[in-house]
Every structure is written in C-alpha cells, then in structure tokens.
Write an enzyme that holds these catalytic residues in place. Sequence first.
Site, short mmCIF file in Angstrom:
data_model
loop_
_atom_site.label_atom_id
_atom_site.label_comp_id
_atom_site.label_asym_id
_atom_site.label_seq_id
_atom_site.Cartn_x
_atom_site.Cartn_y
_atom_site.Cartn_z
N GLN A 64 -3.21 3.94 12.05
CA GLN A 64 -1.97 3.20 12.23
C GLN A 64 -1.01 3.89 13.19
O GLN A 64 -0.02 3.31 13.63
CB GLN A 64 -1.26 3.01 10.89
CG GLN A 64 -0.71 4.29 10.28
CD GLN A 64 -0.17 4.08 8.89
OE1 GLN A 64 -0.93 3.99 7.92
NE2 GLN A 64 1.15 4.00 8.77
N CYS A 70 0.77 0.65 7.00
CA CYS A 70 -0.31 1.03 6.09
C CYS A 70 -0.70 -0.09 5.15
O CYS A 70 -1.87 -0.26 4.80
CB CYS A 70 0.09 2.27 5.30
SG CYS A 70 1.62 2.08 4.35
N HIS A 362 3.35 4.79 0.62
CA HIS A 362 2.17 4.64 1.47
C HIS A 362 1.12 3.79 0.73
O HIS A 362 1.13 3.70 -0.50
CB HIS A 362 1.59 6.02 1.78
CG HIS A 362 0.55 6.04 2.86
ND1 HIS A 362 0.70 5.41 4.07
CD2 HIS A 362 -0.68 6.64 2.91
CE1 HIS A 362 -0.36 5.63 4.83
NE2 HIS A 362 -1.21 6.36 4.14
N ASN A 383 -7.93 6.89 4.35
CA ASN A 383 -6.58 6.79 4.88
C ASN A 383 -6.62 6.05 6.21
O ASN A 383 -7.69 5.71 6.72
CB ASN A 383 -5.97 8.19 5.05
CG ASN A 383 -4.46 8.18 4.96
OD1 ASN A 383 -3.81 7.15 5.06
ND2 ASN A 383 -3.87 9.36 4.77
#
Length: 438
Positions: A64, A70, A362, A383
């Site tokens: 990102q 996210c 997040h 992630n």
Amino acid sequence: MAIALTKQALAALRAKQAEDQNAAVLTRAITKNGIRAASYDNQAASRLDRTFSIEIPTGKVSNQKHSGRCWEFSLLNTLRHKFATKYHVKDFELSQNYLFFWDKIERANIFYRNVEQTARQPINDRLVQFLFDNPGEDGGQWAMAASLVQKYGVVPASVMPETYNTTNTTEFQEVLSRQLRKDGLKLRQLVMDGAGEAELQSLEKSMLQQVYRMAAYSFGEPPTSFDLEYRDDKHAYHRTANLTPQDFYQQYFDTDLDDYVVVTNSPDKPLNRLYSLPDEDNIIGGKSIEFLNVDMGVLTDVAVQQLKDGETIWFGNDVLRQMDREKGYLDAHLYESAKLFGINGHLTKAQRLQTGEGEVSHAMTLTGVDIVDDTPTKWKVENSWGVKNGQDGYFVMTQDWFDEYVYEVVVHKRYLAPEFQAILNERPTRLPAWDPLH
C-alpha cells in the site's frame, strides 16, 4: 490532591532516586539505546518461529506504500487468494486504485449529505467537527470496501495500475479535504438560509463533478470494460473479452459479501450485542458498518474455523503496538518498557479503548495458525507493506498479541453459533463517530 511542588518536595525526589543502585547502569543503557531497544526481548524469536499447523498457500504480498488503504488491500487480498486457488494463478492481484477512485467519489457524496443533515448544529458540535476533521482521508472499514465491491465490482491490477498519487496519498488528501471543507461550509450556509432541495442538489452535482475531475486527473479514470488476459501457473493462456468490472466479479468470484460479518472484541462495551457506526458509512444505500461484539474466545474460535476450511481472513488490529517491523514480529511482551522503569504500566484491553490508547489502526490478512493441544499459539499474517518487512512481507503473531491487539475478524456467518446468528437480526446499537472502533 496534588499541590504545588516545593523545594523540599523536589529534593526528596532527587534523594529517593539516589537510593536506586541500578540507576547509573540503566541510565546509560536507556539514554544510549532508547527505551524500545533497551527493553527488547531477544528471546522473542523462540516464540515466533514460522511453522504453522494450518497454513493457506498465498503468493507475493501487496504494498500500500504511503497510503491508508489497508482496509481495501486486505479485502482484495482475501478475494485474490480465492481467485488464485480456483484458477491456479499464484500471484494474481486486483486493482486497489479502482476501488480507491470510487471510494473518493462516494465518500464526497455522503459527506455532502451528512453536512446537510447537521447544518443547523453548531460548527463546534462534536459530530460536525468529526465530519470536517479530515473528509478526504484514506482510512476505512471492511464494510466500506465490501460496499465498493458490491456496487462497482473489481478489475485486475493490470487494468488500472497504481499511480504516484495512490501510493503517496498525502498531497491528494490535503487538496481534497480542503475542497470538501469549503463545499461543506457553503452547503451549511445554504441550508441555514433556507435553500430548497433542488438548489442544494444542483450545487452538490457541480461539487461532485469537481471531485471526480480531481480523482480522474490523479488516479486515472476507471475502465467501464476490459479484456481479461492471464497465464495460469501451468502457463496456459486464458482470455475473456469485454468484461465490465461487475461482470468480472460476478463471473469469476463466488463470494457473497453479505454472508460475512465483522466479529469484534471491544470489551469497553457490553458483549453479545450488535453495534453500528453509520457516521462512517461511505456509500448512501450501501452496506452498513456493523459489529458483532463477542468474547475473545468466540472471536478466536471462528477465525480458526475459517482458516481450517482454507479461507483467509480480513482482520482489524492495532499493529503499532509491540511490533518489530523489520523482523515481522507481533508479540505482546516484545518490549518490556514498564519493567525497565520498575513500574506496572499495564492497561487492560477495555481500559486502553476507554482512554484512547487502544484503536483499530490497521487491517491485515490471517493466512495461517499454529494449533498445539487444540489451542492456537501463533498466527501467520499477510501484511500490505511490501516484501522488505518481515519475511517476504509476512508477519508472525503470538496468541497473546492476538488477544490484546486484535479487535475484529471478518468471517462467514456459518461459523457463528445459533445464538450469535440470532443477534445479527437485532437492531444494532448506534455508536458515536468517535468510538475507538472507527
């Protein structure tokens, strides 16, 4: 009751500190290395080995970059994993730019509506301040991403790739927020002056056209149709011509997002209830932001069930707590800063939420879990920070970090016990816009 500090009181503080036999060595360690490095647990690696009893095969992580997207990345990751499995395309990626574009348009539109509805409230009203605080922001919720997919479909990343302004959103966010604030003030004034619905709608239309132009110049205009071309992992060529984004989603993805629920553990409020956050909805008439608030044991159980069935999981968390970004470690005891100072600085999960320390900062994706004696001990995390963080972009998370800093998982409703499924049919309790779950 605290009183003014006298010379005698200050002298007593200094004298008491002088009694500490460890003061000199601790001062040297902390002043030279910093609090985090001085309190780092080097034994964490033994708790965070990367072997998992349940692990879903996934490919290269996304990135990102310098943006707050996210929540979109994590949903698109769960969808692309399904595509990769079904069509045997390991590193297939969906366009985050495509959803980001439409989020800006939809969020401007709902901002105008919300401003009109609150126009007669004082400008320093807490909700009005929330609306004007950062109307062009990037952050969001799972339901917001789901609403965008349901309305606009999806496209491959190759069809609408990233641009400078999607990977570095600060400049666009600043310009858009300023414009929306200006628009909002004008709409507030018109409402207070008694403007009619037709006049307001006409003005909103021209305002929205400006936002569309800003997004089109910055991100490129979304495609209305495209040709899908790819080679699978066996190098076989596939092509489908003239697909709309909605056609692509309906034909190639079998995920009904209405079958999924955000299961939350927010112990600052009563459990076993349904909550909503309507002031954060991004699409008028779209999917509502709702949370089923349950005990952490229930949340853990449904997450394990979905992973056992081979499906990855969107989850919301407070990633900046007890994290080693370079190594990709998430461990609740990674930094023992309180013990370094000889204090007990522990706050419960509920206390952190009540005092503003705890928040959902997040979203990431659960792709594996290690079960030992029927108990999860650690989790594999995908992630969206690129391959240079963690192990090729993947993090490992202990169960105690999961308990403390995970607040939401998105799972299929079938994993919920009947009593929890029944709660989903109840009228949700409305949360204020500034609730820690926002």
